[in-house]
Scaffold this motif. Structure first.
Motif, PDB file in Angstrom:
ATOM      1  N   SER A   9      21.464  -9.152 -26.853  1.00 25.82           N
ATOM      2  CA  SER A   9      21.070  -8.008 -26.041  1.00 25.82           C
ATOM      3  C   SER A   9      21.556  -8.154 -24.602  1.00 25.82           C
ATOM      4  O   SER A   9      21.949  -7.176 -23.978  1.00 25.82           O
ATOM      5  CB  SER A   9      19.577  -7.735 -26.072  1.00 25.82           C
ATOM      6  OG  SER A   9      18.826  -8.875 -26.203  1.00 25.82           O
ATOM      7  N   LEU A  12      25.261  -7.302 -24.774  1.00 25.44           N
ATOM      8  CA  LEU A  12      25.464  -5.858 -24.922  1.00 25.44           C
ATOM      9  C   LEU A  12      25.152  -5.109 -23.631  1.00 25.44           C
ATOM     10  O   LEU A  12      25.871  -4.179 -23.256  1.00 25.44           O
ATOM     11  CB  LEU A  12      24.617  -5.315 -26.073  1.00 25.44           C
ATOM     12  CG  LEU A  12      25.075  -5.723 -27.472  1.00 25.44           C
ATOM     13  CD1 LEU A  12      24.089  -5.213 -28.513  1.00 25.44           C
ATOM     14  CD2 LEU A  12      26.473  -5.229 -27.756  1.00 25.44           C
ATOM     15  N   ALA A  13      24.093  -5.510 -22.922  1.00 18.78           N
ATOM     16  CA  ALA A  13      23.748  -4.865 -21.656  1.00 18.78           C
ATOM     17  C   ALA A  13      24.844  -5.105 -20.616  1.00 18.78           C
ATOM     18  O   ALA A  13      25.234  -4.190 -19.884  1.00 18.78           O
ATOM     19  CB  ALA A  13      22.409  -5.391 -21.137  1.00 18.78           C
ATOM     20  N   THR A  14      25.371  -6.306 -20.570  1.00 19.60           N
ATOM     21  CA  THR A  14      26.463  -6.620 -19.639  1.00 19.60           C
ATOM     22  C   THR A  14      27.714  -5.828 -19.988  1.00 19.60           C
ATOM     23  O   THR A  14      28.384  -5.287 -19.109  1.00 19.60           O
ATOM     24  CB  THR A  14      26.754  -8.133 -19.663  1.00 19.60           C
ATOM     25  OG1 THR A  14      25.561  -8.832 -19.344  1.00 19.60           O
ATOM     26  CG2 THR A  14      27.841  -8.494 -18.666  1.00 19.60           C
ATOM     27  N   LEU A  15      28.015  -5.729 -21.269  1.00 15.97           N
ATOM     28  CA  LEU A  15      29.178  -4.960 -21.722  1.00 15.97           C
ATOM     29  C   LEU A  15      29.005  -3.474 -21.380  1.00 15.97           C
ATOM     30  O   LEU A  15      29.934  -2.834 -20.903  1.00 15.97           O
ATOM     31  CB  LEU A  15      29.379  -5.137 -23.225  1.00 15.97           C
ATOM     32  CG  LEU A  15      30.531  -4.353 -23.851  1.00 15.97           C
ATOM     33  CD1 LEU A  15      31.858  -4.802 -23.251  1.00 15.97           C
ATOM     34  CD2 LEU A  15      30.540  -4.531 -25.355  1.00 15.97           C
ATOM     35  N   ALA A  16      27.811  -2.940 -21.596  1.00 17.33           N
ATOM     36  CA  ALA A  16      27.542  -1.530 -21.290  1.00 17.33           C
ATOM     37  C   ALA A  16      27.778  -1.254 -19.808  1.00 17.33           C
ATOM     38  O   ALA A  16      28.417  -0.271 -19.436  1.00 17.33           O
ATOM     39  CB  ALA A  16      26.118  -1.150 -21.689  1.00 17.33           C
ATOM     40  N   ARG A  17      27.257  -2.133 -18.935  1.00 19.20           N
ATOM     41  CA  ARG A  17      27.466  -1.953 -17.492  1.00 19.20           C
ATOM     42  C   ARG A  17      28.946  -2.062 -17.132  1.00 19.20           C
ATOM     43  O   ARG A  17      29.449  -1.307 -16.303  1.00 19.20           O
ATOM     44  CB  ARG A  17      26.663  -2.988 -16.705  1.00 19.20           C
ATOM     45  CG  ARG A  17      25.262  -2.535 -16.403  1.00 19.20           C
ATOM     46  CD  ARG A  17      24.594  -3.447 -15.386  1.00 19.20           C
ATOM     47  NE  ARG A  17      24.490  -4.836 -15.815  1.00 19.20           N
ATOM     48  CZ  ARG A  17      23.527  -5.321 -16.575  1.00 19.20           C
ATOM     49  NH1 ARG A  17      22.559  -4.536 -16.986  1.00 19.20           N
ATOM     50  NH2 ARG A  17      23.512  -6.578 -16.919  1.00 19.20           N
ATOM     51  N   LEU A  21      28.383   2.394 -18.782  1.00 17.10           N
ATOM     52  CA  LEU A  21      27.236   3.044 -19.424  1.00 17.10           C
ATOM     53  C   LEU A  21      25.950   2.619 -18.735  1.00 17.10           C
ATOM     54  O   LEU A  21      25.776   1.465 -18.378  1.00 17.10           O
ATOM     55  CB  LEU A  21      27.147   2.663 -20.902  1.00 17.10           C
ATOM     56  CG  LEU A  21      28.136   3.347 -21.830  1.00 17.10           C
ATOM     57  CD1 LEU A  21      27.987   2.789 -23.234  1.00 17.10           C
ATOM     58  CD2 LEU A  21      27.925   4.839 -21.840  1.00 17.10           C
ATOM     59  N   CYS A  22      25.060   3.577 -18.550  1.00 17.51           N
ATOM     60  CA  CYS A  22      23.737   3.253 -18.021  1.00 17.51           C
ATOM     61  C   CYS A  22      22.706   4.109 -18.750  1.00 17.51           C
ATOM     62  O   CYS A  22      23.009   5.171 -19.261  1.00 17.51           O
ATOM     63  CB  CYS A  22      23.666   3.473 -16.515  1.00 17.51           C
ATOM     64  SG  CYS A  22      23.737   5.179 -16.003  1.00 17.51           S
ATOM     65  N   ARG A  23      21.506   3.600 -18.803  1.00 13.61           N
ATOM     66  CA  ARG A  23      20.408   4.298 -19.467  1.00 13.61           C
ATOM     67  C   ARG A  23      19.455   4.802 -18.406  1.00 13.61           C
ATOM     68  O   ARG A  23      18.909   4.022 -17.621  1.00 13.61           O
ATOM     69  CB  ARG A  23      19.694   3.356 -20.422  1.00 13.61           C
ATOM     70  CG  ARG A  23      18.416   3.898 -21.020  1.00 13.61           C
ATOM     71  CD  ARG A  23      18.694   4.670 -22.290  1.00 13.61           C
ATOM     72  NE  ARG A  23      17.487   5.027 -22.982  1.00 13.61           N
ATOM     73  CZ  ARG A  23      16.798   6.148 -22.762  1.00 13.61           C
ATOM     74  NH1 ARG A  23      17.203   6.984 -21.845  1.00 13.61           N
ATOM     75  NH2 ARG A  23      15.716   6.424 -23.431  1.00 13.61           N
ATOM     76  N   TRP A  46      21.591   8.105 -22.196  1.00 11.62           N
ATOM     77  CA  TRP A  46      22.735   7.241 -21.910  1.00 11.62           C
ATOM     78  C   TRP A  46      23.772   8.053 -21.159  1.00 11.62           C
ATOM     79  O   TRP A  46      24.154   9.138 -21.586  1.00 11.62           O
ATOM     80  CB  TRP A  46      23.334   6.691 -23.205  1.00 11.62           C
ATOM     81  CG  TRP A  46      22.511   5.593 -23.785  1.00 11.62           C
ATOM     82  CD1 TRP A  46      21.616   5.692 -24.801  1.00 11.62           C
ATOM     83  CD2 TRP A  46      22.494   4.238 -23.355  1.00 11.62           C
ATOM     84  NE1 TRP A  46      21.027   4.478 -25.031  1.00 11.62           N
ATOM     85  CE2 TRP A  46      21.561   3.554 -24.154  1.00 11.62           C
ATOM     86  CE3 TRP A  46      23.173   3.528 -22.367  1.00 11.62           C
ATOM     87  CZ2 TRP A  46      21.297   2.198 -24.012  1.00 11.62           C
ATOM     88  CZ3 TRP A  46      22.908   2.172 -22.227  1.00 11.62           C
ATOM     89  CH2 TRP A  46      21.976   1.530 -23.037  1.00 11.62           C
ATOM     90  N   TRP A  48      27.524   7.936 -18.655  1.00 12.53           N
ATOM     91  CA  TRP A  48      28.717   7.176 -18.319  1.00 12.53           C
ATOM     92  C   TRP A  48      29.056   7.396 -16.853  1.00 12.53           C
ATOM     93  O   TRP A  48      28.993   8.524 -16.348  1.00 12.53           O
ATOM     94  CB  TRP A  48      29.896   7.622 -19.187  1.00 12.53           C
ATOM     95  CG  TRP A  48      31.125   6.820 -18.947  1.00 12.53           C
ATOM     96  CD1 TRP A  48      31.379   5.567 -19.412  1.00 12.53           C
ATOM     97  CD2 TRP A  48      32.253   7.192 -18.175  1.00 12.53           C
ATOM     98  NE1 TRP A  48      32.602   5.135 -18.963  1.00 12.53           N
ATOM     99  CE2 TRP A  48      33.160   6.130 -18.193  1.00 12.53           C
ATOM    100  CE3 TRP A  48      32.585   8.333 -17.438  1.00 12.53           C
ATOM    101  CZ2 TRP A  48      34.371   6.152 -17.537  1.00 12.53           C
ATOM    102  CZ3 TRP A  48      33.797   8.360 -16.774  1.00 12.53           C
ATOM    103  CH2 TRP A  48      34.674   7.280 -16.831  1.00 12.53           C
TER     104      TRP A  48
END
Length: 143
Positions: A9, A12-17, A21-23, A46, A48
Motif C-alpha cells: 500500500s 501504491l500510494a507513492t506510485l499514485a503520487r 493521482l490524488c484522492r 480520484w 489527476w
C-alpha cells in the motif's frame, strides 16, 4: 498478514503520487495551485494533477463550518456556513474561515450594536454569496 500488505500500500500510494493521482475525501475539495496561482478546485474522488507542477492545498470540507466570532464588547456571533460553489470561491478556499470571519466583523460594524440575528444573516449572505458561500444559521450572544 497486515504487515505484508503495508509495503504494497505504501508503494501504491507513492506510485499514485508520482503519476499525479490524488484522492479527495467525500464532501471535500482541494485547491490546485501552479506557480503560486490558483488553477482549480478538485472535487471528491480520484483526481489527476500534473506531477511536479501542481501543488495541492489541504482538503476543505464543503459543509459543517462553525465560527464563533467575538466582538469588542465581549458579545459574540455564532455562525454556521457551507460552501455551495467551490469554483466560485476559488483561491479563497484555502483561508475560507478567515474570510467569513472578516466579513462577519464588517457586517457587525455596519449593522451597529446588537443587530437582530436575521439581519446579520441576511447581510452576511449578501456579502458571501458572490464567493459561493451561504450562512445557514446565525445567532448572537450577549457578554
Amino acid at each position: 498478514m497486515a504487515n505484508s500488505n503495508t509495503p504494497l500500500s505504501v508503494t501504491l500510494a507513492t506510485l499514485a503520487r508520482a503519476i499525479g493521482l490524488c484522492r479527495v475525501p467525500d464532501h471535500c475539495v482541494v485547491t490546485v495551485h501552479r506557480s503560486g496561482r490558483f488553477i482549480r478546485a478538485l472535487g471528491a474522488g480520484w483526481r489527476w494533477t500534473l506531477p511536479g507542477l501542481d501543488q495541492l492545498g489541504q482538503p476543505v470540507c464543503l459543509i459543517g463550518h462553525h465560527l464563533d466570532i467575538p466582538d469588542a464588547t465581549g458579545a459574540h456571533a455564532e455562525l454556521y456556513y457551507q460552501i455551495l460553489d467551490p469554483a466560485q470561491a476559488g483561491a479563497a478556499l484555502d483561508r475560507v474561515d478567515d474570510l467569513v470571519t472578516d466579513q462577519a466583523r464588517a457586517a457587525l460594524a455596519t449593522l451597529g450594536a446588537r443587530p437582530p440575528a436575521d439581519a446579520l444573516k441576511a447581510e452576511l449572505n449578501q456579502r458571501v454569496s458572490r464567493m459561493g458561500l451561504r450562512v445557514i444559521r446565525c445567532s448572537l450572544h450577549a457578554a
